[in-house]
Design a protein around this motif. Structure first.
Motif, PDB file in Angstrom:
ATOM      1  N   ASN A 181     -22.254  59.950-115.047  1.00  0.00           N
ATOM      2  CA  ASN A 181     -22.111  58.765-116.136  1.00  0.00           C
ATOM      3  C   ASN A 181     -21.509  58.499-116.444  1.00  0.00           C
ATOM      4  N   ASN A 207     -23.432  57.922-110.735  1.00  0.00           N
ATOM      5  CA  ASN A 207     -23.866  55.775-111.333  1.00  0.00           C
ATOM      6  C   ASN A 207     -21.794  55.519-110.765  1.00  0.00           C
ATOM      7  N   ASN A 258     -29.145  55.767-119.617  1.00  0.00           N
ATOM      8  CA  ASN A 258     -29.681  56.508-118.620  1.00  0.00           C
ATOM      9  C   ASN A 258     -31.354  56.340-118.776  1.00  0.00           C
ATOM     10  N   GLU A 270     -32.576  53.597-116.647  1.00  0.00           N
ATOM     11  CA  GLU A 270     -32.603  54.006-115.713  1.00  0.00           C
ATOM     12  C   GLU A 270     -33.109  54.848-114.802  1.00  0.00           C
ATOM     13  N   ALA A 281     -36.667  54.949-114.106  1.00  0.00           N
ATOM     14  CA  ALA A 281     -37.026  53.583-112.961  1.00  0.00           C
ATOM     15  C   ALA A 281     -36.957  55.034-111.564  1.00  0.00           C
ATOM     16  N   THR A 282     -36.001  55.971-111.478  1.00  0.00           N
ATOM     17  CA  THR A 282     -35.701  56.892-110.332  1.00  0.00           C
ATOM     18  C   THR A 282     -37.107  57.560-110.080  1.00  0.00           C
ATOM     19  N   ILE A 342     -30.513  52.252-109.335  1.00  0.00           N
ATOM     20  CA  ILE A 342     -30.015  53.123-110.569  1.00  0.00           C
ATOM     21  C   ILE A 342     -28.690  51.797-110.523  1.00  0.00           C
ATOM     22  N   CYS A 355     -30.180  48.382-111.962  1.00  0.00           N
ATOM     23  CA  CYS A 355     -30.514  48.598-113.689  1.00  0.00           C
ATOM     24  C   CYS A 355     -29.043  47.977-114.391  1.00  0.00           C
ATOM     25  N   ILE A 356     -28.305  49.005-113.947  1.00  0.00           N
ATOM     26  CA  ILE A 356     -27.218  49.212-114.792  1.00  0.00           C
ATOM     27  C   ILE A 356     -26.525  47.663-114.618  1.00  0.00           C
ATOM     28  N   VAL A 372     -36.359  43.997-109.042  1.00  0.00           N
ATOM     29  CA  VAL A 372     -35.121  44.781-110.855  1.00  0.00           C
ATOM     30  C   VAL A 372     -34.641  42.605-111.536  1.00  0.00           C
TER      31      VAL A 372
END
Lengths: 113, 136
Positions: free
Chosen positions: A24, A57, B15, B17, B20-21, B46, B49-50, B77
């Motif tokens: 990330n 990400n 983090n 997210e 969710a994964t 991901i 969500c971000i 989402v």
């Protein structure tokens, strides 16, 4: 849950950064900092072993674009290997494969570096 | 019969997210989706969500609904932020980002659209819902 760890070694003038965990923004920044530190000491060839990174990400990967940019300034190069399929696909979608190299294994990467 | 649905409420914390994964992985496994499909769902999730965390400009939680259909997984989402105009989001190109001052980020929507079979956006100044579908 998302501790990002790195292990750095050097082999035949190639800096190899092995990663573990979620790439990330913090993970990307760790890799960036290592690359800049080694570049300042004269290193020009960098490989990232992503065997322990199954999740990324786009923010973390974007920081690798900054590494590519910095390496272009000194005619250096960046490559990756041991990528999970979704990580490899993400790198292709974002276009990193145009400016850096994707390999299956360390051996194949080192053979071209 | 109503489709089985899993609902998550995630606080806007670093983090989250990944929770969710993990949920998506379990549902994908239940649906017998391939590892490749599961990875694509996780990556798209991901990014969604971000986007919700970063761009909604809200401190409220986000909501994720996983709807299990016979031939697809539908993921919504939902944030309660200020919304956005998708037509104003530029398609990023790495050629434009390398070697100049352009910010390197901004890949989320492109990744979501590339990885999912269908993506729809509904956005108002009261919030945004991204609906993503992965077919079996």
């Amino acid at each position: 849950m998302s501790d990002f760890k790195t292990l750095v070694k050097e082999l035949n003038e190639v800096v190899i950064i092995e990663t573990e965990g979620y790439l990330n923004n913090e993970g990307g920044q760790k890799v960036y900092d290592i690359c800049i530190e080694k570049m300042n000491l004269g290193s020009r060839k960098f490989l990232i072993n992503l065997t322990g990174t199954k999740v990324v990400n786009s923010i973390g990967v974007s920081i690798l674009i900054e590494v590519i940019e910095k390496l272009q300034e000194v005619e250096g190069k960046l490559g990756y290997y041991n990528m999970a399929p979704i990580v490899e696909k993400t790198f292709h979608i974002m276009g990193l494969s145009k400016y850096s190299s994707l390999y299956k294994t360390e051996e194949s990467a080192l053979a071209e570096f | 019969m109503k489709s089985p649905t899993v609902e998550l409420k995630l606080p806007i914390l670093p983090n989250m997210e990944l929770i969710a994964t993990q949920t998506a992985d379990i549902i994908a496994n239940h649906m017998h989706l391939s590892e490749e499909q599961s990875g694509e769902i996780s990556m798209a999730l991901i990014e969604a969500c971000i986007n919700a965390f970063e761009h909604s400009k809200t401190e409220n939680s986000i909501y994720i609904h996983f709807i299990v259909e016979e031939n697809s997984m539908i993921i919504k989402v939902i944030d309660q932020g200020i919304g956005f105009d998708k037509s104003k989001v530029e398609i990023p190109k790495i050629e434009n980002k390398i070697g100049n001052d352009e910010r390197k980020r901004g890949w989320g929507l492109q990744l979501i659209q590339a990885l999912m079979d269908s993506v729809e956006f509904e956005s108002t100044n009261a919030g945004t819902t991204i609906t993503m579908i992965k077919n079996k």
